[in-house]
Write a protein that holds these residues in place. Structure first.
Motif, PDB file in Angstrom:
ATOM      1  N   ARG A 263      14.778  21.532  11.158  1.00  0.00           N
ATOM      2  CA  ARG A 263      14.751  20.956  12.502  1.00  0.00           C
ATOM      3  C   ARG A 263      14.004  19.632  12.585  1.00  0.00           C
ATOM      4  O   ARG A 263      13.911  19.042  13.663  1.00  0.00           O
ATOM      5  N   HIS A 264      13.438  19.169  11.469  1.00  0.00           N
ATOM      6  CA  HIS A 264      12.621  17.961  11.506  1.00  0.00           C
ATOM      7  C   HIS A 264      13.032  16.983  10.411  1.00  0.00           C
ATOM      8  O   HIS A 264      13.289  17.385   9.268  1.00  0.00           O
ATOM      9  N   ASN A 265      13.082  15.708  10.783  1.00  0.00           N
ATOM     10  CA  ASN A 265      13.299  14.618   9.848  1.00  0.00           C
ATOM     11  C   ASN A 265      12.309  13.528  10.240  1.00  0.00           C
ATOM     12  O   ASN A 265      12.115  13.272  11.434  1.00  0.00           O
ATOM     13  N   PRO A 266      11.648  12.868   9.281  1.00  0.00           N
ATOM     14  CA  PRO A 266      10.609  11.894   9.640  1.00  0.00           C
ATOM     15  C   PRO A 266      11.094  10.757  10.547  1.00  0.00           C
ATOM     16  O   PRO A 266      10.316  10.226  11.337  1.00  0.00           O
ATOM     17  N   GLU A 267      12.347  10.363  10.412  1.00  0.00           N
ATOM     18  CA  GLU A 267      12.907   9.420  11.388  1.00  0.00           C
ATOM     19  C   GLU A 267      14.065  10.126  12.085  1.00  0.00           C
ATOM     20  O   GLU A 267      14.895  10.759  11.455  1.00  0.00           O
ATOM     21  N   PHE A 268      14.067  10.044  13.399  1.00  0.00           N
ATOM     22  CA  PHE A 268      15.078  10.752  14.172  1.00  0.00           C
ATOM     23  C   PHE A 268      15.375   9.978  15.442  1.00  0.00           C
ATOM     24  O   PHE A 268      14.687   9.001  15.782  1.00  0.00           O
ATOM     25  N   THR A 269      16.427  10.401  16.134  1.00  0.00           N
ATOM     26  CA  THR A 269      16.857   9.697  17.337  1.00  0.00           C
ATOM     27  C   THR A 269      16.312  10.404  18.572  1.00  0.00           C
ATOM     28  O   THR A 269      16.541  11.594  18.775  1.00  0.00           O
ATOM     29  N   LEU A 270      15.596   9.638  19.368  1.00  0.00           N
ATOM     30  CA  LEU A 270      14.997  10.139  20.592  1.00  0.00           C
ATOM     31  C   LEU A 270      15.583   9.378  21.771  1.00  0.00           C
ATOM     32  O   LEU A 270      15.847   8.175  21.673  1.00  0.00           O
ATOM     33  N   MET A 271      15.832  10.079  22.858  1.00  0.00           N
ATOM     34  CA  MET A 271      16.161   9.398  24.107  1.00  0.00           C
ATOM     35  C   MET A 271      15.086   9.738  25.121  1.00  0.00           C
ATOM     36  O   MET A 271      14.748  10.914  25.313  1.00  0.00           O
ATOM     37  N   GLU A 272      14.538   8.708  25.738  1.00  0.00           N
ATOM     38  CA  GLU A 272      13.603   8.919  26.835  1.00  0.00           C
ATOM     39  C   GLU A 272      14.128   8.183  28.057  1.00  0.00           C
ATOM     40  O   GLU A 272      14.695   7.087  27.945  1.00  0.00           O
ATOM     41  N   LEU A 273      13.942   8.806  29.215  1.00  0.00           N
ATOM     42  CA  LEU A 273      14.318   8.160  30.472  1.00  0.00           C
ATOM     43  C   LEU A 273      13.218   8.379  31.492  1.00  0.00           C
ATOM     44  O   LEU A 273      12.495   9.383  31.455  1.00  0.00           O
ATOM     45  N   TYR A 274      13.089   7.415  32.392  1.00  0.00           N
ATOM     46  CA  TYR A 274      12.074   7.458  33.443  1.00  0.00           C
ATOM     47  C   TYR A 274      12.717   7.059  34.760  1.00  0.00           C
ATOM     48  O   TYR A 274      13.492   6.094  34.810  1.00  0.00           O
ATOM     49  N   GLN A 275      12.380   7.821  35.791  1.00  0.00           N
ATOM     50  CA  GLN A 275      12.955   7.588  37.112  1.00  0.00           C
ATOM     51  C   GLN A 275      11.823   7.577  38.141  1.00  0.00           C
ATOM     52  O   GLN A 275      11.089   8.562  38.295  1.00  0.00           O
ATOM     53  N   ALA A 276      11.698   6.467  38.847  1.00  0.00           N
ATOM     54  CA  ALA A 276      10.677   6.344  39.878  1.00  0.00           C
ATOM     55  C   ALA A 276      11.036   7.217  41.080  1.00  0.00           C
ATOM     56  O   ALA A 276      12.209   7.489  41.357  1.00  0.00           O
ATOM     57  N   TYR A 277      10.003   7.660  41.753  1.00  0.00           N
ATOM     58  CA  TYR A 277      10.115   8.394  43.023  1.00  0.00           C
ATOM     59  C   TYR A 277      10.712   9.790  42.866  1.00  0.00           C
ATOM     60  O   TYR A 277      11.331  10.319  43.777  1.00  0.00           O
ATOM     61  N   THR A 278      10.547  10.375  41.681  1.00  0.00           N
ATOM     62  CA  THR A 278      10.896  11.784  41.507  1.00  0.00           C
ATOM     63  C   THR A 278       9.830  12.429  40.643  1.00  0.00           C
ATOM     64  O   THR A 278       8.858  11.772  40.229  1.00  0.00           O
TER      65      THR A 278
END
Length: 500
Positions: A263-278
């Protein structure tokens, strides 16, 4: 060997096969027909398009190109199959169409050669849609044989190191990565439709924060500064929320100097998102909708099968606090445990190993990992983590020992991590100070104070919900892949001696 098995020729040693192929190339070059001198080939159709059209293309001229995977020589007329990006198409090759010289050259071609075929579409007597070849061009000479047809490429180490071979000979592997691309495309479409803006943030950073992980370190020669590879996308994206962009996301590589497993690889793809007012409730709603959308579009149903287990993404996801989960599966109620010494005593009683630096919150998390994770098969949001293990998260107004955070678990695996983001700069500075103390005590995964991020918070960040998704684990789920290496085109491998 591959071509001998498929053409019926006697079996030869690998060294003899390599010698023969090199000799064929030399003969072609000496005759002025160097395949590597060809710079382009105009392709009008691909295999799946032709097969889907069926008799609708009968008699129509097409031009296809791909790798020859099968060749059956039958005197004056032969068949071959070529593989392109969509699949495999059969071609009929006859001496009377090509001429004696060109047909003789075709007979010398090898499995693995890349060829271009121009001809018309017809259906054979056995009902197979086929290209009747009128013109055939050798575009690339393969100098090494492919793995043998019936045994294929099964050695996982070779598959991962030589993914190009894996993609050629294992069609299901190609399908996985086609689906991975589709998943990323659908994620972008889903977020774009919700008004999110895709951005890019730095990979080389002076302070690798936003997660509990050991960073990779390097040196920037031009600036004569030590820098780190990012372990998260969080702190830069939240700076953009401060700047007024309101809804942002990034899909990118992050790097964590940790072990390698299924389940782990030293480099991997991450998605992060941020939404104001929630807040984190808004992130739960978005996550449920996105997972259902992806399952419906990519898998054709919100009910999927992963490693033999049916997963229902269509019904509302369960919600359970971390303390309630620990109580459910271990019988220990940490709401009744007020001190660190009580938590340590319970850990010893339940054979939970801990370190001197671990807080009450850390021990709760250790209990969760030991007793709960493997039981969380159907989608469930684990909520309201201890404040000690969540340095970037808002406290719950009703209980300051907990924070507004959740992790989504499916099949015993964390799929995402979300917060009501901490936007109080005074509280954030105090939490960074606690992380600095942990780092000084030897915790290599602790965060460090980020003064520029604190400066941004002092300018003012609105109430914000944020979330991070492990894209590789999401792809594993939706492609029924057992290991993370199966969804990474080029997973991290220990170098072989001749690679260095």
């Amino acid at each position: 060997m591959a071509e001998e098995t498929r053409t019926g020729a006697p079996e030869l040693s690998l060294s003899e096969l390599l010698r023969i192929r090199r000799e064929k190339l030399t003969n072609l070059q000496d005759a002025g027909r160097d395949p590597f001198a060809i710079t382009r080939y105009d392709v009008t159709h691909h295999s799946a398009e032709i097969l889907a059209a069926g008799d609708g293309l009968a008699g129509k001229e097409v031009s296809v190109a791909g790798r020859m995977m099968v060749k059956r020589i039958m005197g004056k007329a032969s068949f071959c199959k070529i593989q392109d990006k969509q699949g495999v198409i059969q071609c009929y090759v006859a001496r009377d169409d090509l001429g004696e010289e060109a047909y003789a050259e075709f007979k010398k071609m090898d499995i693995g050669d890349i060829i271009g075929v121009k001809g018309f579409v017809f259906r054979t007597k056995t009902g197979e849609i086929t290209v009747h070849t009128k013109e055939l061009t050798l575009l690339t000479k393969s100098l090494k044989p492919l793995p043998e047809k019936f045994h294929g490429l099964q050695d996982t180490d070779v598959r991962y190191r030589q993914r190009y071979l894996d993609l050629i000979v294992n069609p299901e592997v190609r399908d996985t990565f086609v689906k991975r691309s589709q998943i990323l495309r659908e994620i972008r479409r889903f977020l774009d439709d919700r008004g999110f803006m895709e951005v890019e943030t730095p990979m080389l950073v002076p302070n690798a924060g936003g997660a509990a992980a050991r960073p990779f370190e390097t040196h920037y020669n031009a600036l004569d500064e030590d820098v780190k590879l990012r372990i998260s996308l969080e702190l830069y994206l939240k700076r953009l929320i401060v700047g007024g962009l309101e809804r942002v996301y990034e899909i990118g590589r992050v790097f964590r100097n940790e072990g390698v497993d299924t389940r782990h690889n030293p480099e991997f793809t991450l998605m992060e998102l941020y939404q104001a007012y929630t807040d984190y409730n808004g992130m739960m709603e978005l996550t449920e909708d996105m997972f259902r959308h992806l399952a419906r579009v990519v898998c054709g149903s919100t009910t999927i099968t992963y490693q033999g287990t049916e997963i229902d993404l269509g019904k509302p996801f369960d919600r359970l606090t971390m303390i309630d989960a620990v109580k459910k599966y271990s019988g220990v109620d940490f709401d009744a445990v007020k001190t660190l010494e009580e938590a340590r005593a319970l850990a010893r009683e339940h054979n939970i190993a801990f370190e001197d630096r671990h807080t009450r919150g850390d021990i709760i998390n250790l209990f969760f990992e030991a007793y709960c994770e493997e039981n969380l098969i159907q989608p469930v949001f684990i909520m309201d983590h201890p404040v000690e293990i969540s340095p970037l998260t808002k406290k719950k107004p009703t209980d300051p020992t907990k924070v507004e955070r959740f992790e989504l678990f499916i099949y015993g695996r964390e799929m995402c991590n979300a917060y009501s983001e901490l936007n109080d700069p005074v509280d954030q500075r105090a939490r960074f100070a606690a992380q600095d103390a942990m780092a000084a005590a030897g915790d290599a995964e602790a965060n460090h104070t980020d003064e520029d991020f604190l400066n941004a918070l002092e300018i003012g960040m609105p109430p914000t919900g944020g979330i991070g998704y492990g894209i590789d684990r999401l792809v594993m789920l939706l492609t029924d892949s057992a290991a993370i290496r199966d969804v990474l085109l080029f997973p991290t491998m220990k170098s072989l001696p001749n690679d260095k």
